[in-house]
Design a protein around this motif. Structure first.
Motif, PDB file in Angstrom:
ATOM      1  N   LEU A  47       3.009 -19.697   6.528  1.00 13.66           N
ATOM      2  CA  LEU A  47       2.232 -19.238   5.378  1.00 13.66           C
ATOM      3  C   LEU A  47       1.822 -17.777   5.559  1.00 13.66           C
ATOM      4  CD1 LEU A  47       0.616 -19.664   2.761  1.00 13.66           C
ATOM      5  CD2 LEU A  47      -1.256 -20.527   4.192  1.00 13.66           C
ATOM      6  N   SER A  48       1.367 -17.465   6.773  1.00 16.36           N
ATOM      7  CA  SER A  48       0.899 -16.121   7.069  1.00 16.36           C
ATOM      8  C   SER A  48       2.021 -15.105   6.911  1.00 16.36           C
ATOM      9  CB  SER A  48       0.342 -16.119   8.500  1.00 16.36           C
ATOM     10  OG  SER A  48      -0.213 -14.881   8.789  1.00 16.36           O
ATOM     11  N   TYR A  49       3.180 -15.425   7.496  1.00 23.10           N
ATOM     12  CA  TYR A  49       4.308 -14.494   7.399  1.00 23.10           C
ATOM     13  C   TYR A  49       4.816 -14.410   5.966  1.00 23.10           C
ATOM     14  CZ  TYR A  49       8.185 -11.659   8.985  1.00 23.10           C
ATOM     15  OH  TYR A  49       9.050 -10.614   9.180  1.00 23.10           O
ATOM     16  N   GLY A  50       4.761 -15.547   5.260  1.00 23.27           N
ATOM     17  CA  GLY A  50       5.188 -15.568   3.857  1.00 23.27           C
ATOM     18  C   GLY A  50       4.326 -14.678   2.987  1.00 23.27           C
ATOM     19  N   ALA A  51       3.012 -14.679   3.224  1.00 23.43           N
ATOM     20  CA  ALA A  51       2.098 -13.843   2.429  1.00 23.43           C
ATOM     21  C   ALA A  51       2.379 -12.356   2.674  1.00 23.43           C
ATOM     22  CB  ALA A  51       0.651 -14.179   2.773  1.00 23.43           C
ATOM     23  N   LYS A  52       2.749 -12.040   3.928  1.00 20.33           N
ATOM     24  CA  LYS A  52       3.087 -10.642   4.261  1.00 20.33           C
ATOM     25  C   LYS A  52       4.411 -10.237   3.621  1.00 20.33           C
ATOM     26  CE  LYS A  52       0.566 -11.047   8.601  1.00 20.33           C
ATOM     27  NZ  LYS A  52       0.621 -11.162  10.066  1.00 20.33           N
ATOM     28  N   MET A  53       5.396 -11.143   3.654  1.00 20.68           N
ATOM     29  CA  MET A  53       6.687 -10.859   2.997  1.00 20.68           C
ATOM     30  C   MET A  53       6.473 -10.654   1.503  1.00 20.68           C
ATOM     31  SD  MET A  53       9.014 -13.752   4.851  1.00 20.68           S
ATOM     32  CE  MET A  53      10.624 -13.323   4.183  1.00 20.68           C
ATOM     33  N   ALA A  54       5.571 -11.443   0.920  1.00 25.39           N
ATOM     34  CA  ALA A  54       5.306 -11.327  -0.518  1.00 25.39           C
ATOM     35  C   ALA A  54       4.758  -9.938  -0.852  1.00 25.39           C
ATOM     36  CB  ALA A  54       4.328 -12.407  -0.963  1.00 25.39           C
ATOM     37  N   TRP A  55       3.906  -9.415   0.014  1.00 28.06           N
ATOM     38  CA  TRP A  55       3.388  -8.052  -0.173  1.00 28.06           C
ATOM     39  C   TRP A  55       4.544  -7.066  -0.050  1.00 28.06           C
ATOM     40  CZ3 TRP A  55      -0.828  -5.489   3.529  1.00 28.06           C
ATOM     41  CH2 TRP A  55      -1.142  -4.236   3.022  1.00 28.06           C
ATOM     42  N   ARG A  56       5.395  -7.265   0.956  1.00 22.27           N
ATOM     43  CA  ARG A  56       6.544  -6.378   1.184  1.00 22.27           C
ATOM     44  C   ARG A  56       7.486  -6.383  -0.019  1.00 22.27           C
ATOM     45  NH1 ARG A  56       9.900  -8.551   5.924  1.00 22.27           N
ATOM     46  NH2 ARG A  56      11.340  -9.393   4.343  1.00 22.27           N
ATOM     47  N   ASN A  57       7.535  -7.502  -0.742  1.00 18.34           N
ATOM     48  CA  ASN A  57       8.426  -7.630  -1.895  1.00 18.34           C
ATOM     49  C   ASN A  57       7.777  -7.240  -3.228  1.00 18.34           C
ATOM     50  OD1 ASN A  57      10.577  -8.533  -0.295  1.00 18.34           O
ATOM     51  ND2 ASN A  57       9.955 -10.685  -0.491  1.00 18.34           N
ATOM     52  N   SER A  58       6.534  -6.776  -3.199  1.00 18.23           N
ATOM     53  CA  SER A  58       5.817  -6.459  -4.447  1.00 18.23           C
ATOM     54  C   SER A  58       6.279  -5.112  -4.980  1.00 18.23           C
ATOM     55  CB  SER A  58       4.288  -6.444  -4.204  1.00 18.23           C
ATOM     56  OG  SER A  58       3.853  -7.737  -3.834  1.00 18.23           O
ATOM     57  N   ASN A  59       7.198  -5.162  -5.951  1.00 15.01           N
ATOM     58  CA  ASN A  59       7.878  -3.960  -6.430  1.00 15.01           C
ATOM     59  C   ASN A  59       6.957  -2.905  -7.024  1.00 15.01           C
ATOM     60  OD1 ASN A  59      10.281  -5.010  -5.586  1.00 15.01           O
ATOM     61  ND2 ASN A  59      10.962  -5.656  -7.635  1.00 15.01           N
ATOM     62  N   LYS A  60       5.773  -3.311  -7.518  1.00 13.03           N
ATOM     63  CA  LYS A  60       4.879  -2.363  -8.178  1.00 13.03           C
ATOM     64  C   LYS A  60       3.901  -1.718  -7.194  1.00 13.03           C
ATOM     65  CE  LYS A  60       4.846  -4.929 -12.557  1.00 13.03           C
ATOM     66  NZ  LYS A  60       4.003  -5.845 -13.395  1.00 13.03           N
ATOM     67  N   CYS A  61       3.980  -2.120  -5.917  1.00 13.77           N
ATOM     68  CA  CYS A  61       2.975  -1.693  -4.948  1.00 13.77           C
ATOM     69  C   CYS A  61       3.423  -0.502  -4.106  1.00 13.77           C
ATOM     70  CB  CYS A  61       2.614  -2.851  -4.011  1.00 13.77           C
ATOM     71  SG  CYS A  61       1.305  -2.404  -2.842  1.00 13.77           S
ATOM     72  N   ILE A  62       2.622   0.587  -4.182  1.00 14.07           N
ATOM     73  CA  ILE A  62       2.892   1.800  -3.415  1.00 14.07           C
ATOM     74  C   ILE A  62       2.340   1.667  -1.987  1.00 14.07           C
ATOM     75  CG2 ILE A  62       0.738   2.956  -4.057  1.00 14.07           C
ATOM     76  CD1 ILE A  62       2.358   5.580  -4.325  1.00 14.07           C
ATOM     77  N   GLY A  63       1.473   0.639  -1.775  1.00 11.17           N
ATOM     78  CA  GLY A  63       0.783   0.524  -0.482  1.00 11.17           C
ATOM     79  C   GLY A  63       1.476  -0.348   0.547  1.00 11.17           C
ATOM     80  N   ARG A  64       2.767  -0.605   0.399  1.00 13.75           N
ATOM     81  CA  ARG A  64       3.437  -1.639   1.198  1.00 13.75           C
ATOM     82  C   ARG A  64       3.695  -1.264   2.666  1.00 13.75           C
ATOM     83  NH1 ARG A  64       8.483  -3.166  -2.460  1.00 13.75           N
ATOM     84  NH2 ARG A  64       8.014  -1.258  -3.626  1.00 13.75           N
TER      85      ARG A  64
END
Ligand code: HEM
Ligand SMILES: N/C(=N/c1cccc(CO[C@@H]2CCNC2)c1)c1cccs1
Length: 351
Positions: A47-64
């Motif tokens: 779950l923890s790694y999945g939540a981080k991958m989800a952030w990494r995959n957030s196309n609108k996010c400049i803060g990745r």
């Protein structure tokens, strides 16, 4: 679900360098759970790694750039309004950290819980005869809160209550204690009159309306926070005509000619408002990033991803900052807006 689960587990084990044997064992267990119970329980690590991958995959996010440093709070075992409210409280405190903001996500159980707020902390908006007091973006949700019995003070910066709903029960609301809400009064490094505008904003943006999708599981209540990029406050929240609409007032106080577009009064007011936001947050020791630094950090993210053999996906029109976009490298290159999972997605409002 089995297919999405297997793809995620496969990706997770490969990225974290776990053995083929461990992968095979886990896949058998996941398949058994899904076939016998219709679903499976992700381990905290998954779950923890999945939540981080989800952030990494957030196309609108400049803060990745900082995707691996997300703090993950597992609250999948909570099933009462009171305990969930306490956990939201704890998230606000932990993430705020007296201004040294910690990017954090709290994951509640996959079903039966909805947080009605767009963000955990946000200002109310009140429709009055001669205009709107507060944040026009919040007028709809403020009415929902008033229908549930909440009453604000009709002020421009009233913090809305937390509203949570279990299953199909009536939603319950809770005031956030004032001591937990860190705010920054906006002042300007040179213009002493700026303080008299009475502007402030809250320290921590905490999105609570999106769902986290990991390996076929939808976590519909998974509030996450980072820190602000200054333009979000200075170029949108306090500047947009249909938000706090401060540019005319600031330009007048600056003595600019607001009757002529070509005086660039809007642009000059915008720059000073953004400078004031960055100055105020920094002076109060509250984490914030300017859009130039954020773009440079995003460039490092792109390089890191290339090193890792992954393609960077992005939504160009969201990645460019709303102030001076062409001064960043992002403006001058294209990005594929391909949707990968795990990721964060919109979901329909529960009200
Ligand atoms: C750490 C500092 C962070 C900064 C400075 C940052 C910056 C931003 C900015 C400026 C936007 C565009 C928002 C807008 O234009 O309204 C954005 C979007 C987004 N960010 Fe980040 N972010 C950060 C951390 C995070 C974290 C921790 C997550 C999730 C774990 C995240 C997920 C997203 C998502 C899903 C969106 C798109 C939201 C939407 O579609 O409405 N970001 N980010
Ligand atoms: N800095 C941030 N900014 C935002 C990130 C995601 C969404 C938003 C607000 O989005 C609203 C909907 C479209 N624009 C305003 C703001 C973060 C919030 C939570 C983690 S980082």
């Amino acid at each position: 679900m089995l297919n999405e689960a297997k793809n995620f587990i496969q990706m997770y084990y490969e990225e974290t360098g776990q053995s083929e044997q461990e992968l095979a064992t886990r896949l058998i267990e996941v398949e058994r759970q899904i076939l016998t119970q219709g679903t499976y329980e992700q381990t905290l690590d998954e779950l923890s790694y999945g939540a981080k991958m989800a952030w990494r995959n957030s196309n609108k996010c400049i803060g990745r750039l900082f995707w691996q440093s997300l703090h993950v709070l597992d609250k999948r075992d909570l099933h009462t309004e009171e305990s969930i409210f306490e956990a939201l409280f704890a998230h606000i405190e932990y993430a705020t950290n007296n201004g040294r903001i910690r990017p954090t996500i709290t994951v509640f159980s996959a079903q039966d819980i909805r947080i009605w707020n767009h963000q955990l902390i946000r200002y109310a908006g009140y429709e009055m005869e001669n205009g709107i007091i507060g944040d026009p973006d919040s007028v709809g949700f403020t009415k929902v809160c008033e229908k549930l019995g909440w009453r604000g003070n009709n002020g421009p910066f009233d913090v809305l209550p937390l509203v949570i709903q279990l299953k199909d029960n009536p939603p319950k609301w809770f005031e956030i204690p004032k001591a937990s809400i860190l705010e920054v009064p906006i002042r300007h490094p040179e213009f002493d009159w700026f303080t008299d505008l009475g502007l402030k904003w809250y320290a921590v943006p905490m999105i609570s309306s999106m769902k986290l999708e990991v390996g076929g599981t939808s976590y519909v209540a998974a509030p996450f926070n980072g820190w602000y990029m200054g333009t979000e406050i200075g170029a949108r929240n306090l500047a947009d005509e249909n938000r706090y609409n401060m540019l005319p007032t600031i330009a007048e106080q600056m003595g600019l000619n607001t009757k002529s577009n070509s005086s660039l009064w809007k642009d000059r007011a915008l720059v000073e408002l953004n400078a004031a936001v960055l100055y105020s947050y920094k002076e109060d020791g509250v984490s914030i990033v300017d859009h130039h630094t954020a773009a440079q950090q995003f460039k490092r993210f792109e390089a890191n991803e290339y090193e890792a053999g992954r393609d960077v996906t992005g939504n160009w029109s969201w990645l460019i900052p709303p102030l001076s976009p062409a001064t960043t490298h992002i403006f001058h290159k294209p990005y594929a807006n391909e949707k990968k999972t795990p990721n964060y997605f919109y979901q329909k409002d529960p009200y």
